[in-house]
Design a protein around this motif. Structure first.
Motif, PDB file in Angstrom:
ATOM      1  N   ARG A  71       0.725  14.657  25.123  1.00 16.62           N
ATOM      2  CA  ARG A  71       1.068  13.642  26.529  1.00 16.62           C
ATOM      3  C   ARG A  71       0.128  12.581  26.224  1.00 16.62           C
ATOM      4  O   ARG A  71       0.714  11.016  25.900  1.00 16.62           O
ATOM      5  CB  ARG A  71       1.859  13.648  27.268  1.00 16.62           C
ATOM      6  CG  ARG A  71       2.817  14.838  27.206  1.00 16.62           C
ATOM      7  CD  ARG A  71       3.895  14.425  28.344  1.00 16.62           C
ATOM      8  NE  ARG A  71       4.950  15.454  28.438  1.00 16.62           N
ATOM      9  CZ  ARG A  71       5.841  16.744  29.211  1.00 16.62           C
ATOM     10  NH1 ARG A  71       4.646  17.070  29.586  1.00 16.62           N
ATOM     11  NH2 ARG A  71       6.566  17.150  28.389  1.00 16.62           N
ATOM     12  N   TYR A 130      -1.111  12.213  32.881  1.00 19.31           N
ATOM     13  CA  TYR A 130      -1.375  13.080  31.856  1.00 19.31           C
ATOM     14  C   TYR A 130      -2.770  14.598  32.186  1.00 19.31           C
ATOM     15  O   TYR A 130      -2.222  15.805  31.991  1.00 19.31           O
ATOM     16  CB  TYR A 130      -1.574  13.064  30.620  1.00 19.31           C
ATOM     17  CG  TYR A 130      -0.482  11.809  30.426  1.00 19.31           C
ATOM     18  CD1 TYR A 130       1.016  12.323  30.144  1.00 19.31           C
ATOM     19  CD2 TYR A 130      -0.568  10.638  30.032  1.00 19.31           C
ATOM     20  CE1 TYR A 130       1.767  11.367  29.877  1.00 19.31           C
ATOM     21  CE2 TYR A 130       0.049   9.590  29.802  1.00 19.31           C
ATOM     22  CZ  TYR A 130       1.197  10.279  29.670  1.00 19.31           C
ATOM     23  OH  TYR A 130       2.727   9.581  29.386  1.00 19.31           O
ATOM     24  N   ALA A 137      -0.223  18.493  28.025  1.00 23.44           N
ATOM     25  CA  ALA A 137      -0.404  16.833  28.945  1.00 23.44           C
ATOM     26  C   ALA A 137      -1.507  16.258  27.848  1.00 23.44           C
ATOM     27  O   ALA A 137      -1.539  15.645  27.688  1.00 23.44           O
ATOM     28  CB  ALA A 137      -1.277  17.972  30.015  1.00 23.44           C
TER      29      ALA A 137
END
Length: 142
Positions: free
Chosen positions: A125, A106, A122
């Motif tokens: 996540r 990520y 990112a």
């Protein structure tokens, strides 16, 4: 400036190119977003940052500079609502879950360089993956 000079040309263009909005409008949009998140979930909004001492401080100062004229309270989140990406990462490690694979998946080596929206996506996540690991049964730990 030297740091930005070392970034890919696309990242540099993103900070000087079109599509920008005024700071007051951006701050209003964040208030709306956090209010909607609170209304939808029924729980106070949580603000994740990497780290809060940087991101949240900048935002808090921007709201404080404009407080009274537009916003009350000075920030649309409470001081206890700030969460740190580094802390949840360390919590995974302390609970017995390595996070190197998540960092690689990520956070590292993304082709988009330094792009604020891509960074935030990112990081969100990554946080979701850490929460999923922390919620998994004890017997699934390596």
């Amino acid at each position: 400036m030297a740091w930005w000079d070392a970034m890919p040309i696309e990242a540099r263009r993103s900070i000087i190119g079109g599509g920008r909005i005024q700071l007051d409008d951006a701050l209003d949009r964040l208030v709306t977003f956090l209010s909607l998140a609170h209304t939808t979930s029924g729980t106070p909004s949580i603000v994740w940052a990497n780290p809060p001492s940087f991101d949240c401080t900048i935002l808090s100062n921007a709201y404080a500079d404009r407080a009274g004229a537009h916003w009350t309270p000075a920030t649309p989140w409470g001081r206890r609502a700030e969460r740190d990406l580094l802390t949840i990462s360390e919590a995974c490690v302390l609970a017995g879950f390595p996070v190197n694979d998540l960092i690689e998946t990520y956070l590292k080596g993304r082709p988009d360089g330094h792009n604020a929206l891509a960074d935030a996506t990112a990081q969100a996540r990554f946080i979701c993956a850490c929460v999923a690991r922390l919620r998994s049964p004890l017997d699934s730990r390596p």
